[in-house]
Design an enzyme around this catalytic site. Structure first.
Site, mmCIF file in Angstrom:
data_model
loop_
_atom_site.group_PDB
_atom_site.id
_atom_site.type_symbol
_atom_site.label_atom_id
_atom_site.label_comp_id
_atom_site.label_asym_id
_atom_site.label_seq_id
_atom_site.Cartn_x
_atom_site.Cartn_y
_atom_site.Cartn_z
ATOM 1 C CG HIS A 269 23.524 0.609 5.462
ATOM 2 N ND1 HIS A 269 23.043 0.774 4.178
ATOM 3 C CD2 HIS A 269 23.960 -0.659 5.544
ATOM 4 C CE1 HIS A 269 23.164 -0.374 3.535
ATOM 5 N NE2 HIS A 269 23.725 -1.260 4.335
ATOM 6 C CG ASP A 326 28.496 -5.849 9.733
ATOM 7 O OD1 ASP A 326 28.697 -5.002 8.842
ATOM 8 O OD2 ASP A 326 28.368 -7.065 9.508
HETATM 9 C C1 SDX Z 1 27.831 -3.542 5.552
HETATM 10 O O1 SDX Z 1 26.235 -1.520 1.315
HETATM 11 C C2 SDX Z 1 25.742 -2.471 1.995
HETATM 12 O O2 SDX Z 1 24.591 -2.841 1.863
HETATM 13 C C3 SDX Z 1 26.676 -3.118 3.009
HETATM 14 C C4 SDX Z 1 26.041 -4.175 3.896
HETATM 15 C C5 SDX Z 1 25.655 -5.407 3.102
HETATM 16 O O3 SDX Z 1 24.750 -6.133 3.571
HETATM 17 O O4 SDX Z 1 26.309 -5.681 2.074
HETATM 18 O O5 SDX Z 1 24.896 -3.647 4.503
HETATM 19 C C6 SDX Z 1 27.002 -4.661 4.981
HETATM 20 O O6 SDX Z 1 28.894 -3.306 5.068
HETATM 21 C C7 SDX Z 1 27.259 -2.716 6.685
HETATM 22 C C8 SDX Z 1 28.203 -1.521 7.075
HETATM 23 C C9 SDX Z 1 29.323 -2.057 7.993
HETATM 24 N N1 SDX Z 1 30.318 -0.979 8.215
HETATM 25 C C10 SDX Z 1 30.447 -0.394 9.418
HETATM 26 O O7 SDX Z 1 29.717 -0.597 10.387
HETATM 27 C C11 SDX Z 1 31.598 0.614 9.497
HETATM 28 C C12 SDX Z 1 31.114 1.906 10.154
HETATM 29 N N2 SDX Z 1 30.178 2.546 9.231
HETATM 30 C C13 SDX Z 1 30.701 3.593 8.388
HETATM 31 O O8 SDX Z 1 32.021 3.468 7.980
HETATM 32 C C14 SDX Z 1 29.713 4.090 7.315
HETATM 33 O O9 SDX Z 1 28.530 4.326 7.942
HETATM 34 C C15 SDX Z 1 29.465 3.228 6.091
HETATM 35 C C16 SDX Z 1 30.725 2.784 5.446
HETATM 36 C C17 SDX Z 1 28.642 2.048 6.438
HETATM 37 C C18 SDX Z 1 28.658 4.098 5.100
HETATM 38 O O10 SDX Z 1 29.487 5.083 4.671
HETATM 39 P P1 SDX Z 1 28.937 6.291 3.740
HETATM 40 O O11 SDX Z 1 27.586 5.978 3.194
HETATM 41 O O12 SDX Z 1 30.029 6.629 2.780
HETATM 42 O O13 SDX Z 1 28.686 7.436 4.762
HETATM 43 P P2 SDX Z 1 29.753 8.526 5.136
HETATM 44 O O14 SDX Z 1 31.072 7.888 5.477
HETATM 45 O O15 SDX Z 1 29.710 9.585 4.097
HETATM 46 O O16 SDX Z 1 29.111 9.074 6.506
HETATM 47 C C19 SDX Z 1 28.168 10.139 6.486
HETATM 48 C C20 SDX Z 1 28.495 10.935 7.754
HETATM 49 C C21 SDX Z 1 29.965 11.353 7.809
HETATM 50 O O17 SDX Z 1 29.994 12.515 8.634
HETATM 51 P P3 SDX Z 1 30.001 14.001 7.886
HETATM 52 O O18 SDX Z 1 31.103 13.953 6.862
HETATM 53 O O19 SDX Z 1 28.622 14.123 7.284
HETATM 54 O O20 SDX Z 1 30.255 14.978 9.000
HETATM 55 O O21 SDX Z 1 28.289 10.115 8.906
HETATM 56 C C22 SDX Z 1 29.536 9.920 9.573
HETATM 57 C C23 SDX Z 1 30.625 10.261 8.593
HETATM 58 O O22 SDX Z 1 31.787 10.717 9.273
HETATM 59 N N3 SDX Z 1 29.565 8.493 9.929
HETATM 60 C C24 SDX Z 1 29.975 8.007 11.113
HETATM 61 C C25 SDX Z 1 29.767 6.630 11.041
HETATM 62 N N4 SDX Z 1 29.265 6.301 9.843
HETATM 63 C C26 SDX Z 1 29.144 7.456 9.160
HETATM 64 N N5 SDX Z 1 30.467 8.635 12.199
HETATM 65 C C27 SDX Z 1 30.782 7.835 13.259
HETATM 66 N N6 SDX Z 1 30.611 6.475 13.260
HETATM 67 C C28 SDX Z 1 30.107 5.847 12.175
HETATM 68 N N7 SDX Z 1 29.944 4.534 12.169
#
Ligand code: SDX
Length: 390
Positions: A269, A326
């Site tokens: 998140h 989710d």
């Molecule tokens: C919602 O914003 C909100 O409040 C949204 C929400 C709401 O109520 O409106 O809470 C609802 O959208 C919840 C999120 C649902 N999405 C998912 O579950 C999809 C999987 N999650 C990711 O795509 C991610 O965690 C996000 C999109 C939720 C957040 O993305 P960020 O903040 O841009 O984080 P990032 O992509 O920069 O990740 C940081 C690191 C990265 O690795 P490094 O580059 O540091 O090596 O963490 C890794 C990412 O690759 N990472 C994951 C991961 N989520 C982040 N690696 C594996 N699996 C994951 N799920």
């Protein structure tokens, strides 16, 4: 940094507005709506009470609630000409695409939106009242069943469930366990400060576009698999693991391998760097609802094992990746009989009052039109070349 412009991709460190609606504390996993904790609201309030709180800023008195609820009950019918638009969709159209199209079409049926400020309350009632009705049409069409009309003697959640599951061939009784679980889920999704879809609603509304077009844009943004669409992806991921012999470690390893392009849906998140408080409540509710309904869902066990394995894995611990809203919600929706491709529609129904509250706050505060800047990286000035010489 070029000149005075600083790029902040994804607005990770940029505040877009001041808001009095929702408070998040990502480090400590706290979520409050207008100062009330979601733990209290999810346990003690109805979804329409929370909608009223988010939109008008205070918990309603009995009279305020009765008037608000009555207004909504008596506006649930949708103009029959909207059905003609709906009938044009192919049977396999994704319900989110149908929903955003029909909400946008509402601007054609209620053209008085230009003076939205004083009439906003009628538009708010229409959106809250008609979204559930419209939402059920896709499901009924996908089943080859006739759509149901809303019933004025049913409360908000029971009315939705009745429109979803009633059939002309048998009587349908709403199970109070199901209605209570739905009420809790909708409350937990009701607002979440400046997330992607809410920021979209604010940005579209900041150009003075009408509320229907703004909400329609929010539905489109929510559809994305990285945002609300994740709840559908989670169940599809859990099903894939189940069909893959329950090989959880394989999916954990894939999620850690950047080249795989795979992420653990329902994990991570932007703001929560601790357990998402909503996920905590939904995880407990999943156990509770499935036990009460006598349902044994193998994917629940897979979800629990996947969560445990990820929370003990250095990759996830280091990046503070925890289950988000989710991760478990789809397991409850499934137990309530809601199909996977309708999960994000359920998120939209829950988030609607939050979108409305944020749009209303932005317009009431007369915030300026959103227009970010950029750093230009394209070619320098060059002269036109006739096609014959290219
Ligand atoms: C919602 O914003 C909100 O409040 C949204 C929400 C709401 O109520 O409106 O809470 C609802 O959208 C919840 C999120 C649902 N999405 C998912 O579950 C999809 C999987 N999650 C990711 O795509 C991610 O965690 C996000 C999109 C939720 C957040 O993305 P960020 O903040 O841009 O984080 P990032 O992509 O920069 O990740 C940081 C690191 C990265 O690795 P490094 O580059 O540091 O090596 O963490 C890794 C990412 O690759 N990472 C994951 C991961 N989520 C982040 N690696 C594996 N699996 C994951 N799920």
């Amino acid at each position: 940094q070029t000149g005075h412009i600083t790029i902040d991709a994804g607005y990770k460190n940029t505040g877009a507005t001041k808001s009095a609606i929702t408070f998040l504390d990502g480090e400590n996993g706290i979520l409050n709506y207008r100062g009330y904790s979601i733990e209290d609201l999810a346990e003690k309030a109805t979804f329409l009470e929370v909608a009223y709180l988010l939109i008008f800023g205070e918990l309603p008195t009995e009279k305020e609630y009765a008037d608000f609820e009555y207004e909504i009950r008596t506006h649930t019918l949708v103009n029959e000409d909207m059905r003609k638009i709906f009938e044009g969709f192919p049977v396999n159209a994704h319900p989110m695409g149908v929903l955003s199209s029909l909400v946008s079409a509402m601007s054609a049926f209620y053209p008085d939106h230009q003076d939205a400020e004083d009439l906003t309350s009628l538009h708010i009632i229409r959106l809250l009242a008609k979204l559930p009705t419209i939402a059920t049409w896709s499901f009924k069409k996908s089943q080859g069943h006739p759509v149901n009309y809303p019933q004025n003697d049913l409360d908000y959640c029971s009315n939705f469930l009745n429109m979803m599951f009633a059939l002309p061939v048998a009587s349908y009784e709403v199970d109070p366990v199901v209605a209570k679980a739905l009420n809790k889920l909708l409350i937990l999704h009701a607002d979440h400060e400046q997330n992607c879809s809410t920021s979209t609603v604010r940005l579209v509304g900041s150009s003075q576009a009408n509320i229907y077009s703004s909400i329609s844009a929010g539905i489109s943004a929510l559809w994305g698999p990285l945002h609300g669409g994740a709840n559908q992806e989670v169940i599809e991921m859990l099903e894939a693991i189940k069909n893959d012999g329950g090989d959880i470690q394989k999916y954990i390893d894939m999620a850690k391998d950047k080249t795989s392009g795979f992420r653990l849906f329902g994990f991570g998140h932007r703001v929560y760097k601790n357990f998402d408080p909503r996920a905590r409540i939904i995880k407990k509710a999943a156990d509770d609802v499935l036990n009460k309904l006598g349902i044994k869902d193998p994917v629940l066990e897979i979800a629990q094992k996947l969560e445990k394995a990820a929370l003990e894995d250095e990759y996830f611990v280091k990046r503070k990746l925890y289950p988000n809203v989710d991760f478990y919600s789809g397991i409850i929706y499934r137990a309530l009989g809601i199909p996977t491709n309708m999960f994000t529609v359920m998120f939209a129904i829950g988030r609607l009052p939050g979108w409305i509250a944020q749009w209303k706050e932005m317009r009431t505060n007369k915030e300026p039109i959103g227009r970010p800047r950029q750093v230009y990286t394209g070619p320098v000035k060059r002269d036109f070349v006739a096609m014959s010489e290219r």
